[in-house]
Design a protein around this motif. Structure first.
Motif, mmCIF file in Angstrom:
data_model
loop_
_atom_site.group_PDB
_atom_site.id
_atom_site.type_symbol
_atom_site.label_atom_id
_atom_site.label_comp_id
_atom_site.label_asym_id
_atom_site.label_seq_id
_atom_site.Cartn_x
_atom_site.Cartn_y
_atom_site.Cartn_z
ATOM 1 N N SER A 128 0.825 -1.202 0.000
ATOM 2 C CA SER A 128 0.000 0.000 0.000
ATOM 3 C C SER A 128 0.867 1.263 0.000
ATOM 4 O O SER A 128 0.633 2.199 -0.775
ATOM 5 N N GLU A 129 1.891 1.271 0.837
ATOM 6 C CA GLU A 129 2.772 2.441 0.903
ATOM 7 C C GLU A 129 3.575 2.630 -0.379
ATOM 8 O O GLU A 129 3.747 3.748 -0.863
ATOM 9 N N GLU B 41 -4.269 -0.197 -1.496
ATOM 10 C CA GLU B 41 -4.641 0.395 -0.203
ATOM 11 C C GLU B 41 -5.869 -0.328 0.360
ATOM 12 O O GLU B 41 -5.953 -0.585 1.559
ATOM 13 N N ARG C 45 1.284 4.115 -3.126
ATOM 14 C CA ARG C 45 0.990 5.546 -2.952
ATOM 15 C C ARG C 45 2.217 6.398 -3.272
ATOM 16 O O ARG C 45 2.121 7.446 -3.904
#
Ligand code: ADP
Ligand code: MG
Ligand code: MG
Length: 205
Positions: free
Chosen positions: A154-155, A197, A158
């Motif tokens: 997820s990180e 995410e 992004r």
């Protein structure tokens, strides 16, 4: 991760896409033709409907998403996402559970499918950049902790969306804008980050 978790992930993503429909369309209006939100919302609404009656295994679940997106999402993103989910479905044949090791293979397959379908190897400001970042990040996970894996993915997704904002688009409709695409978020990259995410959020509950 089991089939029930995968179903929850996909159903939640369908809702997220509805919630973010206008935002995705706004992003696509700036550097494309303004339909990414409606394209994705149409496809994922149908996925949600189809999943209600779905009773199959992991591989079939990814296959259902692939087929539905290919037939219901107009535009470039339908076949691209459709290819990713199809390749992932092939990796999952006979599997009842996705381990951290399986995720590495799964993402490799999905990412490779998008690269081949889109004719890109990265750095051209497309969703492939985010798929590649997520795939590379997965290979860094040494343990078997899926929570830690999903939070990494997820990180990484992004972060790549933000980084690739500064790139010039060389593929897809945004490439017609040349330098004017610089400084804008690529809509397909945003919807890909939302996918990972949502995976992290769904599995943290
Ligand atoms: P269309 O551009 O046909 O209207 P969408 O708006 O639904 O389709 O999707 C656009 C997204 O598709 C872009 O933001 C980009 O991420 C992705 N895309 C377009 N062309 C390519 C390509 N050749 N390779 C990889 N991704 C691409
Ligand atoms: Mg578009
Ligand atoms: Mg279009």
């Amino acid at each position: 991760m089991k089939v029930v978790d995968v179903k929850n992930w996909f159903c939640r993503y369908a809702e997220v896409i509805q919630e973010k429909k206008s935002f995705l369309t706004e992003l696509d209006s700036a550097i494309g033709d303004g339909d990414h939100g409606t394209n994705m919302a149409r496809g994922w609404k149908e996925v949600q409907t189809q999943l209600k009656a779905f009773k199959g295994g992991l591989s079939e679940c990814f296959l259902l998403v692939s087929r539905t997106l290919i037939s219901h999402v107009g535009g470039a993103s339908g076949p691209l996402y459709g290819t990713a989910f199809l390749r992932m479905s092939m990796v999952l044949k006979e599997k009842e559970h996705i381990s951290v090791e399986d995720w590495k293979e799964l993402l490799n397959a999905g990412c490779e499918g998008i690269g081949q379908r889109g004719g890109t190897s990265g750095g051209e400001k497309t969703m492939y950049d985010v798929w590649l970042a997520v795939t590379n990040e997965a290979q860094q996970e040494t343990g078997d902790d899926e929570r830690s894996l999903f939070s990494r993915l997820s990180e990484a997704a992004r972060k790549k969306v933000e980084e690739s904002k500064e790139l010039k688009a060389l593929k897809g409709r945004a490439s017609y804008l040349g330098d004017r695409s610089i400084g804008h978020i690529d809509p397909g990259s945003e919807s890909t980050a939302l996918l990972f995410e949502t995976l992290d959020q769904t599995m943290s509950q």
